[in-house]
Design a protein around this motif. Structure first.
Motif, PDB file in Angstrom:
ATOM      1  N   GLN A  23       0.837  -1.203   0.000  1.00 32.11           N
ATOM      2  CA  GLN A  23       0.000   0.000   0.000  1.00 32.11           C
ATOM      3  C   GLN A  23       0.873   1.254   0.000  1.00 32.11           C
ATOM      4  N   GLN A  24       1.940   1.218   0.777  1.00 27.88           N
ATOM      5  CA  GLN A  24       2.857   2.361   0.835  1.00 27.88           C
ATOM      6  C   GLN A  24       3.471   2.621  -0.542  1.00 27.88           C
ATOM      7  N   SER A  25       3.845   1.559  -1.217  1.00 29.89           N
ATOM      8  CA  SER A  25       4.426   1.679  -2.552  1.00 29.89           C
ATOM      9  C   SER A  25       3.426   2.298  -3.531  1.00 29.89           C
ATOM     10  N   ILE A  26       2.180   1.859  -3.452  1.00 30.99           N
ATOM     11  CA  ILE A  26       1.127   2.397  -4.339  1.00 30.99           C
ATOM     12  C   ILE A  26       0.897   3.871  -4.056  1.00 30.99           C
ATOM     13  N   ILE A  27       0.778   4.225  -2.784  1.00 28.84           N
ATOM     14  CA  ILE A  27       0.441   5.603  -2.420  1.00 28.84           C
ATOM     15  C   ILE A  27       1.562   6.575  -2.779  1.00 28.84           C
ATOM     16  N   GLN A  28       2.814   6.101  -2.790  1.00 31.29           N
ATOM     17  CA  GLN A  28       3.945   6.965  -3.157  1.00 31.29           C
ATOM     18  C   GLN A  28       3.853   7.420  -4.615  1.00 31.29           C
ATOM     19  N   LYS A  29       3.175   6.633  -5.454  1.00 34.92           N
ATOM     20  CA  LYS A  29       3.091   6.934  -6.884  1.00 34.92           C
ATOM     21  C   LYS A  29       1.905   7.819  -7.234  1.00 34.92           C
ATOM     22  N   ILE A  30       1.028   8.081  -6.261  1.00 38.73           N
ATOM     23  CA  ILE A  30      -0.189   8.844  -6.542  1.00 38.73           C
ATOM     24  C   ILE A  30       0.082  10.337  -6.472  1.00 38.73           C
ATOM     25  N   SER A  31      -0.435  11.035  -7.447  1.00 42.62           N
ATOM     26  CA  SER A  31      -0.278  12.484  -7.524  1.00 42.62           C
ATOM     27  C   SER A  31      -1.535  13.174  -6.995  1.00 42.62           C
ATOM     28  N   ALA A  32      -1.378  14.369  -6.469  1.00 46.36           N
ATOM     29  CA  ALA A  32      -2.514  15.152  -5.979  1.00 46.36           C
ATOM     30  C   ALA A  32      -3.131  16.003  -7.093  1.00 46.36           C
TER      31      ALA A  32
END
Length: 146
Positions: free
Chosen positions: A67-76
Motif C-alpha cells: 500500500q505504501q508503494s502504491i500511495i507513493q506513486k499517486i499524484s494530488a
C-alpha cells in the motif's frame, strides 16, 4: 478539498500500520525466543503457533508495504475521470481512489478510501462527471471528480 492533505493523512496511516506490524513481529519473535530458551522441547506446539502468528503478521506487513508503494506513486493533481488518485463525489458519498485504509474525515467530510481493485471502483472506472454506474443493483451518479 485539499488532495495533498488527504494523501498525507493516508501516508501517515500506512506508516503507523507498518510501524505497528514491525513492533508486533519483534515482540512475537522475542516471545518465541523466550519460549525456546526456557521451556524445552515439550512446548513445540506453542512455538509453532508463535511462528504461524509471525508469518501472519509478516503477510499483513507486506500488504501495508505494498500500500505504501502504491500511495507513493499517486499524484494530488486534478483528474477528469475516475482513476487512481481521483476524488470522486457521487450521490451516495465521497470516495478517494488509492488504497483502502478506511474512512477519513477531512474538512468535516467523510471520505472513503477505496482500492482501485475494488468492485466499486471497477464499476466507475473511466467514467466522468454526470455519468451513472451500478454496483450490487445500487445505481450511483458521479457528481464531480477532482
Amino acid at each position: 478539498m485539499n488532495k495533498q492533505e488527504l494523501l498525507n493523512i493516508i501516508k501517515a496511516k500506512i506508516n503507523d500500520k507498518i510501524q505497528s506490524f514491525e513492533n508486533l513481529i519483534a515482540e512475537t519473535r522475542a516471545s518465541n525466543n523466550d519460549t525456546k530458551s526456557s521451556m524445552g522441547d515439550k512446548y513445540e506446539t506453542g512455538r509453532e503457533m508463535l511462528q504461524q502468528e509471525i508469518n501472519n503478521l509478516q503477510r499483513q506487513l507486506n500488504e501495508a508495504l505494498n500500500q505504501q508503494s502504491i500511495i507513493q506513486k499517486i499524484s494530488a493533481e486534478a483528474s477528469g475521470k475516475v482513476q487512481t488518485g481521483a476524488l470522486v463525489k457521487t450521490d451516495k458519498g465521497l470516495f478517494y481512489v488509492a488504497v483502502s485504509v478506511g474512512e477519513i474525515i477531512l474538512e468535516n467530510q467523510k471520505i472513503m478510501t477505496v482500492s482501485a481493485e475494488s468492485p466499486l471502483i471497477k464499476a466507475m472506472s473511466g467514467k466522468k462527471a454526470g455519468e451513472t454506474f451500478s454496483v450490487n443493483a445500487v445505481s450511483q451518479t458521479i457528481w464531480s471528480i477532482e
